[in-house]
Design a protein around this motif. Structure first.
Motif, PDB file in Angstrom:
ATOM      1  N   LEU A  86     -32.765   6.564 -42.576  1.00  0.00           N
ATOM      2  CA  LEU A  86     -32.480   6.192 -40.969  1.00  0.00           C
ATOM      3  C   LEU A  86     -32.080   7.057 -40.340  1.00  0.00           C
ATOM      4  N   MET A  87     -31.181   7.939 -41.089  1.00  0.00           N
ATOM      5  CA  MET A  87     -30.320   9.118 -40.200  1.00  0.00           C
ATOM      6  C   MET A  87     -31.322  10.082 -39.715  1.00  0.00           C
ATOM      7  N   VAL A  88     -32.201  10.259 -40.712  1.00  0.00           N
ATOM      8  CA  VAL A  88     -33.288  11.338 -40.328  1.00  0.00           C
ATOM      9  C   VAL A  88     -34.100  10.678 -39.231  1.00  0.00           C
ATOM     10  N   VAL A  89     -34.452   9.311 -39.106  1.00  0.00           N
ATOM     11  CA  VAL A  89     -35.441   8.649 -38.299  1.00  0.00           C
ATOM     12  C   VAL A  89     -34.701   8.844 -36.672  1.00  0.00           C
ATOM     13  N   LEU A  90     -33.422   8.439 -36.673  1.00  0.00           N
ATOM     14  CA  LEU A  90     -32.535   8.406 -35.411  1.00  0.00           C
ATOM     15  C   LEU A  90     -32.377   9.941 -35.055  1.00  0.00           C
ATOM     16  N   THR A  91     -32.273  11.011 -35.872  1.00  0.00           N
ATOM     17  CA  THR A  91     -32.425  12.412 -35.703  1.00  0.00           C
ATOM     18  C   THR A  91     -33.485  13.070 -34.874  1.00  0.00           C
ATOM     19  N   LEU A  92     -34.715  12.215 -35.364  1.00  0.00           N
ATOM     20  CA  LEU A  92     -35.836  12.591 -34.929  1.00  0.00           C
ATOM     21  C   LEU A  92     -35.892  12.082 -33.333  1.00  0.00           C
ATOM     22  N   ILE A  93     -35.514  10.905 -32.973  1.00  0.00           N
ATOM     23  CA  ILE A  93     -35.521  10.200 -31.580  1.00  0.00           C
ATOM     24  C   ILE A  93     -34.486  11.252 -30.871  1.00  0.00           C
ATOM     25  N   ILE A  94     -33.361  11.815 -31.403  1.00  0.00           N
ATOM     26  CA  ILE A  94     -32.319  12.536 -30.456  1.00  0.00           C
ATOM     27  C   ILE A  94     -33.199  14.001 -30.181  1.00  0.00           C
ATOM     28  N   LEU A  95     -33.954  14.509 -31.340  1.00  0.00           N
ATOM     29  CA  LEU A  95     -34.649  15.562 -31.148  1.00  0.00           C
ATOM     30  C   LEU A  95     -35.939  15.545 -30.149  1.00  0.00           C
ATOM     31  N   ALA A  96     -36.361  14.448 -30.074  1.00  0.00           N
ATOM     32  CA  ALA A  96     -37.618  13.885 -29.058  1.00  0.00           C
ATOM     33  C   ALA A  96     -36.825  14.022 -27.772  1.00  0.00           C
ATOM     34  N   SER A  97     -35.727  13.404 -27.412  1.00  0.00           N
ATOM     35  CA  SER A  97     -34.872  13.388 -26.470  1.00  0.00           C
ATOM     36  C   SER A  97     -34.681  14.820 -25.768  1.00  0.00           C
ATOM     37  N   ALA A  98     -34.343  15.852 -26.581  1.00  0.00           N
ATOM     38  CA  ALA A  98     -34.196  17.183 -26.272  1.00  0.00           C
ATOM     39  C   ALA A  98     -35.304  17.922 -25.819  1.00  0.00           C
ATOM     40  N   MET A  99     -36.547  17.453 -26.534  1.00  0.00           N
ATOM     41  CA  MET A  99     -37.814  18.043 -26.080  1.00  0.00           C
ATOM     42  C   MET A  99     -38.263  17.457 -24.741  1.00  0.00           C
ATOM     43  N   ARG A 100     -37.859  16.125 -24.454  1.00  0.00           N
ATOM     44  CA  ARG A 100     -38.069  15.580 -23.034  1.00  0.00           C
ATOM     45  C   ARG A 100     -37.453  16.132 -22.005  1.00  0.00           C
ATOM     46  N   ARG A 101     -36.139  16.294 -22.312  1.00  0.00           N
ATOM     47  CA  ARG A 101     -35.094  17.258 -21.396  1.00  0.00           C
ATOM     48  C   ARG A 101     -35.975  18.468 -20.952  1.00  0.00           C
ATOM     49  N   PHE A 156     -23.258   5.526 -42.525  1.00  0.00           N
ATOM     50  CA  PHE A 156     -23.560   4.324 -41.723  1.00  0.00           C
ATOM     51  C   PHE A 156     -22.642   4.503 -40.430  1.00  0.00           C
ATOM     52  N   ALA A 157     -21.784   5.198 -40.565  1.00  0.00           N
ATOM     53  CA  ALA A 157     -20.955   5.482 -39.124  1.00  0.00           C
ATOM     54  C   ALA A 157     -21.686   6.561 -38.192  1.00  0.00           C
ATOM     55  N   VAL A 158     -22.381   7.242 -38.860  1.00  0.00           N
ATOM     56  CA  VAL A 158     -22.916   8.511 -38.179  1.00  0.00           C
ATOM     57  C   VAL A 158     -24.464   7.685 -37.665  1.00  0.00           C
ATOM     58  N   ASN A 159     -24.946   6.863 -38.492  1.00  0.00           N
ATOM     59  CA  ASN A 159     -26.134   6.078 -38.030  1.00  0.00           C
ATOM     60  C   ASN A 159     -25.724   5.212 -36.646  1.00  0.00           C
ATOM     61  N   ALA A 160     -24.566   4.413 -36.754  1.00  0.00           N
ATOM     62  CA  ALA A 160     -24.301   3.671 -35.575  1.00  0.00           C
ATOM     63  C   ALA A 160     -24.006   4.394 -34.423  1.00  0.00           C
ATOM     64  N   LEU A 161     -23.633   5.693 -34.443  1.00  0.00           N
ATOM     65  CA  LEU A 161     -23.563   6.486 -33.304  1.00  0.00           C
ATOM     66  C   LEU A 161     -24.858   6.913 -32.902  1.00  0.00           C
ATOM     67  N   PHE A 162     -25.466   7.421 -33.711  1.00  0.00           N
ATOM     68  CA  PHE A 162     -26.849   7.708 -33.285  1.00  0.00           C
ATOM     69  C   PHE A 162     -27.874   6.855 -32.622  1.00  0.00           C
ATOM     70  N   PHE A 163     -27.505   5.517 -33.218  1.00  0.00           N
ATOM     71  CA  PHE A 163     -28.223   4.442 -32.850  1.00  0.00           C
ATOM     72  C   PHE A 163     -27.911   4.007 -31.357  1.00  0.00           C
ATOM     73  N   VAL A 164     -26.653   3.954 -30.962  1.00  0.00           N
ATOM     74  CA  VAL A 164     -26.383   3.733 -29.798  1.00  0.00           C
ATOM     75  C   VAL A 164     -26.837   5.027 -28.841  1.00  0.00           C
ATOM     76  N   PHE A 165     -26.726   6.284 -29.004  1.00  0.00           N
ATOM     77  CA  PHE A 165     -27.096   7.458 -28.175  1.00  0.00           C
ATOM     78  C   PHE A 165     -28.626   7.114 -28.078  1.00  0.00           C
ATOM     79  N   ALA A 166     -29.305   7.038 -29.124  1.00  0.00           N
ATOM     80  CA  ALA A 166     -30.886   6.817 -29.065  1.00  0.00           C
ATOM     81  C   ALA A 166     -31.262   5.918 -28.221  1.00  0.00           C
ATOM     82  N   ALA A 167     -30.705   4.665 -28.292  1.00  0.00           N
ATOM     83  CA  ALA A 167     -30.834   3.526 -27.445  1.00  0.00           C
ATOM     84  C   ALA A 167     -30.739   4.078 -25.999  1.00  0.00           C
ATOM     85  N   PHE A 168     -29.702   4.718 -25.499  1.00  0.00           N
ATOM     86  CA  PHE A 168     -29.628   5.183 -24.134  1.00  0.00           C
ATOM     87  C   PHE A 168     -30.840   6.285 -23.885  1.00  0.00           C
ATOM     88  N   GLN A 169     -31.181   7.029 -24.646  1.00  0.00           N
ATOM     89  CA  GLN A 169     -32.207   8.127 -24.451  1.00  0.00           C
ATOM     90  C   GLN A 169     -33.476   7.472 -24.307  1.00  0.00           C
TER      91      GLN A 169
END
Length: 520
Positions: A348-363, A271-284
């Motif tokens: 949910l952690m995997v889904v948020l990680t996929l959003i982060i990975l999509a952010s890396a691909m977008r960059r 849950f702690a990691v998911n909260a961090l990933f959710f905030v970062f993914a929202a910005f991305q």
């Protein structure tokens, strides 16, 4: 007093006279003589095919010969046992054929290494077991373990094929024959010199017969090449046809680990990691996918913003995959509710990680739009897609057959190699950088010198459509590639990309057909 009579020793029992079977220290295989003969033949074939300067058609021919020898030696019974793992032959055949299709040194190394891995896997699972039963780390263990164990088989095949006792029995005959040859050589030398001086025709014929250049260096290198090829073939064939004395990796499903982490501790971490990933993914999502990402973030250039975050995000995605695997293996989940909550939170952690990975691909896409494509960027794109596929497969296996994650990751790695071959990265780079030139008028031609024949048809096309004022840029590039391709390939070196490159240069007029003396 009765005299003492010495007791005679008891006769040995029949059981004690029979020697107990001794298990050999080294492994052994069925039909060692046929296996040794096939290995020597493959060694000679490898030396003939690989004596050329370039790789091409010879590699898939050698792999086909090796697989054919394995099927012949294994027979119908061996093939029946190997059928559950026969799907390995499809990627093995494809990557082997692509050695004769692509000219890129990157793809050549990748294809040869992938073929070696698949050959070791096929060798290990030819007699028994299933590839899909391996755990994640077992693939590494099987490859290096099979490679190490295959080193034992060349001496084993020689030991089991050569009749040492027969040689000892005929040692007198062999010794007498050797002494006879030693006596005959000086006599033949004297008589040969006399007869040579007695007749001119005989002398010229004898000189032609003996006038050959005995290059000991070449003979030694050829002999070492044959020995090396035969040793590799003997290792693969011997390991595939070995007799199994015990259970091996892949014979049974991987045993489950003993859970050592409590559910509450694991869920707290998740849950702690998911909260961090959710905030970062929202910005991305707000900046890269919803907002205006045509300009870099405040205070950064395109290069700084893309490079600053790209590698970090890829590392985060890789570490998250490892974290999900570890939590799945070590967390206690005694009840159905606990299992469902754990699966949902990790998914949910995997889904948020996929959003982060999509952010890396977008960059990375922003960086490529600004500066163009390179080999490293294209390969990185494919790697990120493969990483995303592995993450998605991890989410699937959380709910369905968790033990099948490893084989899915293995298939994803094989798929990424095949995607790179079908994509033809160097032609892709030329095509998309040319499209970028049409939009921006900017084209980096320096990297075109480092590309292989895979890119030449695209370069010829680019030279024909670039403005007249800019054509001088690609002329030196085409000249450089023409010089590299000036030496024709032999049949065993034949390669599709080099053939298409020469044809494109000939049709464009950038390269006239070579004359009889090899000049253009």
């Amino acid at each position: 007093m009765t005299p003492s009579v010495p007791l005679s020793p008891l006769p040995p029992s029949p059981a004690s006279t029979v020697a107990a079977p001794v298990r050999p220290l080294l492994p052994w295989v069925r039909a060692p003589r046929r296996t040794l003969a096939a290995s020597l033949a493959l060694g000679v074939l490898a030396e003939v095919l690989f004596e050329k300067a370039r790789w091409g058609l010879g590699f898939p021919l050698l792999v086909a010969a090796l697989v054919g020898a394995l099927a012949w030696l294994g027979g119908r019974e061996g093939w029946q046992r190997a059928r559950p793992n026969a799907w390995l032959l499809a990627p093995l055949g494809l990557v082997s054929v692509f050695v004769a299709v692509r000219d890129s040194s990157w793809l050549l190394s990748l294809n040869v290494m992938t073929a070696a891995v698949l050959l070791m896997m096929l060798s290990h699972f030819w007699a028994a077991g299933r590839v899909e039963r391996l755990g994640f780390a077992d693939y590494v263990v099987v490859f290096f373990g099979s490679a190490a164990q295959s080193l034992l088989y060349p001496p084993v095949l020689v030991r089991d094929s050569v009749d040492v006792r027969g040689l000892k029995t005929h040692s007198r005959l062999l010794g007498a024959l050797s002494r006879g040859l030693l006596l005959a050589l000086p006599v033949l030398l004297v008589f040969g010199l006399l007869l040579e001086s007695a007749d001119g025709v005989f002398s010229s014929t004898l000189q032609r017969f003996l006038s050959f250049d005995l290059d000991l260096g070449t003979l030694m290198s050829r002999g070492l090449g044959v020995a090396l090829g035969a040793s590799v073939a003997a290792g693969v064939l011997g390991h595939a046809l070995r007799r199994r004395a015990m259970k091996e990796l892949g014979d049974a499903e991987v045993a489950s680990a003993t859970p050592r982490l409590g559910l509450i501790e694991a869920l707290t971490l998740i849950f702690a990691v998911n909260a961090l990933f959710f905030v970062f993914a929202a910005f991305q999502v707000a900046y890269l996918f919803v907002g205006d990402a045509s300009s870099p973030a405040s205070g950064y250039t395109f290069a700084e913003y893309a490079r600053r975050g790209f590698f970090e995000l890829v590392v985060v995605a890789s570490l998250t995959l490892a974290l999900v695997m570890a939590l799945t293996r070590w967390t206690r989940r005694e009840t159905r509710v606990a299992q469902t909550v754990f699966r949902a939170s990790t998914s949910l952690m995997v889904v948020l990680t996929l959003i982060i990975l999509a952010s890396a691909m977008r960059r990375l896409s922003l960086y490529e739009d600004a500066f163009g494509y390179t080999l490293l960027r294209v390969h990185t794109h494919v790697f990120m897609v493969a990483l995303g596929a592995a993450l998605a497969w991890r989410a699937v296996t959380l709910w369905w057959k968790p033990e099948r994650f490893a084989v899915g990751a293995f298939a994803t790695a094989l798929g990424s190699v095949l995607v790179l071959n079908f994509l033809n990265p160097e032609a892709f780079i030329v095509r998309h950088n040319l499209e970028r030139y049409a939009r921006t008028g900017s084209l980096d031609t320096e990297m075109f010198y480092d590309l292989s024949a895979d890119a030449v048809p695209g370069l010829v096309l680019a030279d024909s459509i670039i403005e007249e004022a800019s054509q001088w840029r690609l002329a030196p590039v085409l000249k450089e590639h023409r010089e590299r391709l000036s030496q024709e390939d032999s049949v065993l070196e034949w390669n599709v990309s080099r053939f298409l490159a020469r044809r494109a240069l000939l049709r464009s007029g950038a390269w006239s057909a070579p004359g009889p003396d090899g000049s253009n």
